[in-house]
Design an enzyme around this catalytic site. Structure first.
Site, PDB file in Angstrom:
ATOM      1  N   CYS A 133       0.816  -1.228   0.000  1.00  0.00           N
ATOM      2  CA  CYS A 133       0.000   0.000   0.000  1.00  0.00           C
ATOM      3  C   CYS A 133       0.843   1.268   0.000  1.00  0.00           C
ATOM      4  CB  CYS A 133      -0.939  -0.005   1.204  1.00  0.00           C
ATOM      5  SG  CYS A 133      -0.133  -0.376   2.790  1.00  0.00           S
ATOM      6  N   HIS A 247      -2.924   6.550   4.405  1.00  0.00           N
ATOM      7  CA  HIS A 247      -1.511   6.644   4.761  1.00  0.00           C
ATOM      8  C   HIS A 247      -0.933   7.970   4.266  1.00  0.00           C
ATOM      9  CE1 HIS A 247      -1.844   2.612   5.979  1.00  0.00           C
ATOM     10  NE2 HIS A 247      -1.137   1.987   5.050  1.00  0.00           N
TER      11      HIS A 247
END
Length: 343
Positions: A133, A247
């Site tokens: 990710c 994130h």
């Protein structure tokens, strides 16, 4: 338009659930939907486009029995290791969201905005790997800058949401914050993370390796150059923070030549799947709250280093469950379909 029999392995997980949302949003050409999970999930149902689909048990035979043509895997590396080859052998293209196949030589590791041509290599194994990710959003930013100016080194610090640990990570943060407001936070036992995550941050994601980097950090190092077909230096420090989704990354890039802020901003503004938000005097910059539930990577705080005009610093944010997982996988599948149609 041809429609496909599509399986989602790990249908009840956080990323699995996101797959169904994105497939519907993108009007993916599905003939039959096959939700798959472990035996303990059999009996549950997945709702998709107003219809309920019973979850079926993941077995080696189910892919052939259901004539699966596209299989999304997001149920952990050990599950992919055992069942993905069976899916590929049955004739399905496997798009695997785990780390198991990423660095295998004959398995393409793909971010469609960066290396879509590598999808064509899928026939060697029947498997396409979805990157980590935090790597996905970073290479979306790095690729256009590398093409324009030439990168020599990248240093990145990540601020990774608890969604990276799945449902259990998100639930643990919520429970601990509830305990905080009950004045009983000290009674919490940490299960998803090595320490309490509420009102804290943890400079460890995954296990430490012999070189003192964590496994997560080395994923970013190794995957970046495989995706970009490059050989520049990369170093990462990955940190878990008490944010539910999306994130964030602080990235320092050393180029082969001097680069101005304006030049870099122009390149980033024109790059696919990037949104430039860079007006700090008005407090406008990327934040997790802006990126959550979107399919773009947001970039800002672009600035030239005070001491070296070949160094650029910037900040980027993306939704881990979408850009960092399900959206990238579905984009791979869409590109794969496009390639099949152009044969």
């Amino acid at each position: 338009m041809k429609k496909y029999n599509v399986a989602v392995v790990g249908a009840t997980g956080a990323v699995g659930e996101e797959f169904f949302r994105i497939l519907e949003e993108r009007d993916f050409p599905i003939a039959e939907l096959v939700p798959l999970a472990s035996a303990r999930s059999v009996g549950k149902e997945i709702e998709y486009r107003g219809k309920n689909y019973p979850i079926q048990e993941l077995t080696h035979k189910v892919f052939k029995e259901q004539k699966v043509e596209i299989a999304f895997f997001s149920a952990g590396g050990s599950v992919s290791a055992e069942f993905a080859p069976s899916a590929a052998k049955s004739g399905a293209v496997v798009i695997d969201n785990t780390s198991y196949f990423r660095m295998q030589k004959d398995v393409p590791l793909v971010v469609p905005e960066v290396n879509p041509q590598d999808i064509a290599l899928w026939e060697k194994t029947g498997i396409i790997a979805n990157p980590n990710c935090s790597t996905i959003q970073m290479v979306q930013v790095l690729a256009p800058l590398h093409k324009a100016f030439g990168i020599k080194r990248v240093d990145v610090s990540t601020y990774q949401a608890v969604s990276g640990a799945g449902k259990k990570g998100m639930e643990e943060l919520v429970i601990q914050m509830q305990k905080f407001f009950d004045f009983s936070l000290d009674s919490c036992e940490s299960k998803a993370f090595p320490h309490r995550i509420a009102l804290n941050l943890i400079p460890q994601i995954d296990v430490f390796l012999e070189n003192d980097y964590t496994k997560e950090e080395m994923k970013m190092v190794n995957e970046t150059n495989k995706i970009m077909h490059s050989d520049f230096e990369v170093s990462a420090t990955c940190v878990r923070v008490p944010i539910l989704r999306s994130h964030s990354e602080s990235i320092t890039i050393r180029f082969e030549q001097e680069v101005s802020k304006e030049e870099a901003q122009k390149v980033l503004k024109q790059a696919p799947s990037l949104i430039l938000i860079d007006n700090p005097e008005d407090s406008k910059y990327p934040m997790p709250i802006l990126a959550t539930d979107t399919d773009d990577t947001y970039v800002g705080r672009v600035r030239v280093d005070n001491y070296d005009k070949k160094i650029l610093h910037l900040w980027c944010v993306a939704d881990q469950l979408r850009v960092g997982a399900a959206t990238n996988a579905v984009r791979i599948a869409q590109k794969w379909i496009e390639m099949q149609n152009n044969k």
